[in-house]
Design a protein around this motif. Structure first.
Motif, PDB file in Angstrom:
ATOM      1  N   PHE A  81       0.833  -1.196   0.000  1.00 26.97           N
ATOM      2  CA  PHE A  81       0.000   0.000   0.000  1.00 26.97           C
ATOM      3  C   PHE A  81       0.870   1.249   0.000  1.00 26.97           C
ATOM      4  O   PHE A  81       1.933   1.273   0.598  1.00 26.97           O
ATOM      5  CB  PHE A  81      -0.885   0.007   1.253  1.00 26.97           C
ATOM      6  CG  PHE A  81      -2.222  -0.650   1.024  1.00 26.97           C
ATOM      7  CD1 PHE A  81      -2.395  -1.600   0.030  1.00 26.97           C
ATOM      8  CD2 PHE A  81      -3.309  -0.322   1.828  1.00 26.97           C
ATOM      9  CE1 PHE A  81      -3.625  -2.205  -0.185  1.00 26.97           C
ATOM     10  CE2 PHE A  81      -4.537  -0.915   1.628  1.00 26.97           C
ATOM     11  CZ  PHE A  81      -4.694  -1.854   0.622  1.00 26.97           C
ATOM     12  N   VAL A  82       0.397   2.274  -0.668  1.00 24.07           N
ATOM     13  CA  VAL A  82       1.109   3.554  -0.653  1.00 24.07           C
ATOM     14  C   VAL A  82       0.143   4.648  -0.195  1.00 24.07           C
ATOM     15  O   VAL A  82      -1.076   4.451  -0.171  1.00 24.07           O
ATOM     16  CB  VAL A  82       1.683   3.919  -2.040  1.00 24.07           C
ATOM     17  CG1 VAL A  82       2.734   2.939  -2.488  1.00 24.07           C
ATOM     18  CG2 VAL A  82       0.577   4.048  -3.082  1.00 24.07           C
ATOM     19  N   LYS A  83       0.727   5.779   0.157  1.00 28.02           N
ATOM     20  CA  LYS A  83      -0.071   6.945   0.540  1.00 28.02           C
ATOM     21  C   LYS A  83      -0.251   7.805  -0.707  1.00 28.02           C
ATOM     22  O   LYS A  83       0.745   8.177  -1.346  1.00 28.02           O
ATOM     23  CB  LYS A  83       0.705   7.712   1.609  1.00 28.02           C
ATOM     24  CG  LYS A  83      -0.110   8.682   2.400  1.00 28.02           C
ATOM     25  CD  LYS A  83       0.764   9.193   3.539  1.00 28.02           C
ATOM     26  CE  LYS A  83       0.005  10.115   4.440  1.00 28.02           C
ATOM     27  NZ  LYS A  83       0.845  10.625   5.521  1.00 28.02           N
ATOM     28  N   LYS A  84      -1.513   8.056  -1.033  1.00 29.79           N
ATOM     29  CA  LYS A  84      -1.778   8.758  -2.295  1.00 29.79           C
ATOM     30  C   LYS A  84      -2.613  10.007  -2.063  1.00 29.79           C
ATOM     31  O   LYS A  84      -3.594   9.976  -1.309  1.00 29.79           O
ATOM     32  CB  LYS A  84      -2.585   7.860  -3.243  1.00 29.79           C
ATOM     33  CG  LYS A  84      -1.937   6.551  -3.563  1.00 29.79           C
ATOM     34  CD  LYS A  84      -2.668   5.823  -4.660  1.00 29.79           C
ATOM     35  CE  LYS A  84      -3.938   5.165  -4.184  1.00 29.79           C
ATOM     36  NZ  LYS A  84      -4.493   4.239  -5.204  1.00 29.79           N
ATOM     37  N   GLY A  85      -2.242  11.082  -2.722  1.00 29.89           N
ATOM     38  CA  GLY A  85      -3.098  12.256  -2.761  1.00 29.89           C
ATOM     39  C   GLY A  85      -4.142  12.032  -3.845  1.00 29.89           C
ATOM     40  O   GLY A  85      -3.843  11.433  -4.881  1.00 29.89           O
ATOM     41  N   HIS A  86      -5.368  12.478  -3.615  1.00 27.59           N
ATOM     42  CA  HIS A  86      -6.442  12.348  -4.599  1.00 27.59           C
ATOM     43  C   HIS A  86      -7.011  13.746  -4.846  1.00 27.59           C
ATOM     44  O   HIS A  86      -7.506  14.380  -3.911  1.00 27.59           O
ATOM     45  CB  HIS A  86      -7.515  11.411  -4.034  1.00 27.59           C
ATOM     46  CG  HIS A  86      -8.640  11.142  -4.982  1.00 27.59           C
ATOM     47  ND1 HIS A  86      -9.737  10.414  -4.628  1.00 27.59           N
ATOM     48  CD2 HIS A  86      -8.833  11.500  -6.274  1.00 27.59           C
ATOM     49  CE1 HIS A  86     -10.565  10.345  -5.664  1.00 27.59           C
ATOM     50  NE2 HIS A  86     -10.042  10.997  -6.669  1.00 27.59           N
ATOM     51  N   VAL A  87      -6.891  14.210  -6.078  1.00 28.02           N
ATOM     52  CA  VAL A  87      -7.512  15.504  -6.413  1.00 28.02           C
ATOM     53  C   VAL A  87      -9.003  15.233  -6.589  1.00 28.02           C
ATOM     54  O   VAL A  87      -9.419  14.588  -7.545  1.00 28.02           O
ATOM     55  CB  VAL A  87      -6.913  16.104  -7.709  1.00 28.02           C
ATOM     56  CG1 VAL A  87      -7.582  17.435  -8.025  1.00 28.02           C
ATOM     57  CG2 VAL A  87      -5.404  16.270  -7.579  1.00 28.02           C
ATOM     58  N   VAL A  88      -9.793  15.709  -5.633  1.00 28.39           N
ATOM     59  CA  VAL A  88     -11.234  15.434  -5.675  1.00 28.39           C
ATOM     60  C   VAL A  88     -11.913  16.365  -6.679  1.00 28.39           C
ATOM     61  O   VAL A  88     -12.781  15.949  -7.437  1.00 28.39           O
ATOM     62  CB  VAL A  88     -11.851  15.610  -4.267  1.00 28.39           C
ATOM     63  CG1 VAL A  88     -13.354  15.410  -4.310  1.00 28.39           C
ATOM     64  CG2 VAL A  88     -11.198  14.649  -3.275  1.00 28.39           C
ATOM     65  N   SER A  89     -11.497  17.620  -6.713  1.00 27.50           N
ATOM     66  CA  SER A  89     -12.151  18.581  -7.605  1.00 27.50           C
ATOM     67  C   SER A  89     -11.259  19.805  -7.799  1.00 27.50           C
ATOM     68  O   SER A  89     -10.616  20.264  -6.850  1.00 27.50           O
ATOM     69  CB  SER A  89     -13.495  18.983  -6.979  1.00 27.50           C
ATOM     70  OG  SER A  89     -14.249  19.779  -7.838  1.00 27.50           O
ATOM     71  N   VAL A  90     -11.233  20.300  -9.017  1.00 27.07           N
ATOM     72  CA  VAL A  90     -10.502  21.539  -9.304  1.00 27.07           C
ATOM     73  C   VAL A  90     -11.291  22.283 -10.385  1.00 27.07           C
ATOM     74  O   VAL A  90     -11.775  21.658 -11.341  1.00 27.07           O
ATOM     75  CB  VAL A  90      -9.036  21.256  -9.736  1.00 27.07           C
ATOM     76  CG1 VAL A  90      -8.942  20.298 -10.901  1.00 27.07           C
ATOM     77  CG2 VAL A  90      -8.294  22.553 -10.074  1.00 27.07           C
ATOM     78  N   ALA A  91     -11.440  23.580 -10.229  1.00 26.01           N
ATOM     79  CA  ALA A  91     -12.184  24.349 -11.239  1.00 26.01           C
ATOM     80  C   ALA A  91     -11.863  25.831 -11.127  1.00 26.01           C
ATOM     81  O   ALA A  91     -11.526  26.339 -10.055  1.00 26.01           O
ATOM     82  CB  ALA A  91     -13.692  24.138 -11.067  1.00 26.01           C
ATOM     83  N   VAL A  92     -12.003  26.482 -12.275  1.00 24.79           N
ATOM     84  CA  VAL A  92     -11.812  27.934 -12.362  1.00 24.79           C
ATOM     85  C   VAL A  92     -13.048  28.486 -13.082  1.00 24.79           C
ATOM     86  O   VAL A  92     -13.516  27.889 -14.064  1.00 24.79           O
ATOM     87  CB  VAL A  92     -10.526  28.259 -13.180  1.00 24.79           C
ATOM     88  CG1 VAL A  92     -10.367  29.750 -13.390  1.00 24.79           C
ATOM     89  CG2 VAL A  92      -9.290  27.671 -12.484  1.00 24.79           C
ATOM     90  N   LEU A  93     -13.589  29.603 -12.622  1.00 24.91           N
ATOM     91  CA  LEU A  93     -14.735  30.219 -13.308  1.00 24.91           C
ATOM     92  C   LEU A  93     -14.348  30.536 -14.747  1.00 24.91           C
ATOM     93  O   LEU A  93     -13.224  30.996 -15.014  1.00 24.91           O
ATOM     94  CB  LEU A  93     -15.150  31.513 -12.595  1.00 24.91           C
ATOM     95  CG  LEU A  93     -15.958  31.365 -11.306  1.00 24.91           C
ATOM     96  CD1 LEU A  93     -16.212  32.747 -10.701  1.00 24.91           C
ATOM     97  CD2 LEU A  93     -17.268  30.622 -11.525  1.00 24.91           C
TER      98      LEU A  93
END
Ligand code: COA
Length: 164
Positions: A81-93
């Motif tokens: 197992f590894v430690k992972k960052g998860h980008v849940v959401s990203v947005a720009v108007l």
């Protein structure tokens, strides 16, 4: 106001604060089909404030990224197992796109995830979302797999990941 992490012309990239959440939720509603409960936004802010970043333009929030940390199998064939960052959401108007804000948010979000000593970071993106795929490619993400009918409307997702 939280410390400035970066400036892109007049845009201030900084950590999100609780008072910013209504604006973040509004951007999410305007720009993406994937929505979440107010509680979910707050819980991500509490869990990983280092990687919940906003773009502030003249005291108005115009973009955000929010991430979480997970444990699971590596997207890079590391054993165990590894430690992972998860980008849940990203947005720009929409009216603020094409100025480097999305890229700045991603880079600061990634720094936040790295601060938690993650091995890698990943995200899902609609296969048709070429702007976002280009952005992720530009900053070193690779397409790792296709997730068939991942979205409610049946569209496939690309799983993209980057090793630190
Ligand atoms: C994806 C998104 C966050 C990009 O934000 P942005 O501020 O416009 O992006 P940037 O100006 O920082 O652009 C960075 C890179 O993204 C890519 N990109 C951005 N806009 C693009 C466009 N219209 N066409 C093609 N590539 C584009 C380019 O590679 C660009 O680098 P370059 O300027 O050197 O060519 C924005 O389009 C958005 O909010 N889309 C709606 C929400 C969304 O789809 N989020 C991602 C869900 S996974």
């Amino acid at each position: 106001m939280c410390a400035v992490l970066k400036k892109v012309e007049e845009y201030i990239i900084r950590r999100c604060e609780e008072k910013d959440l209504p604006a973040v939720i509004d951007i999410n509603l305007k720009t993406l089909p994937e929505h979440y409960s107010d509680y979910f936004f707050l819980s991500l802010l509490k869990e990983l404030p280092e990687a919940f970043i906003v773009a502030d333009y003249q005291d108005k929030i115009v973009g955000y990224i929010m991430c979480k940390i997970e444990f699971g199998f590596s997207n890079f064939r590391k054993l165990g197992f590894v430690k992972k960052g998860h980008v849940v959401s990203v947005a720009v108007l929409e009216e603020h796109r094409g100025k480097g804000i999305g890229e700045a948010l991603m880079l600061e979000g990634m720094k936040g995830v790295l601060e938690r000593k993650s091995d890698e970071i990943y995200l899902e993106v609609r296969a048709s979302n070429q702007q976002a795929v280009n952005l992720y490619n530009k900053i070193g993400f690779q397409i790792k797999s296709k997730l068939r009918a991942y979205y409610r409307d049946g569209e496939d997702a690309l799983l993209m990941s980057k090793e630190f």
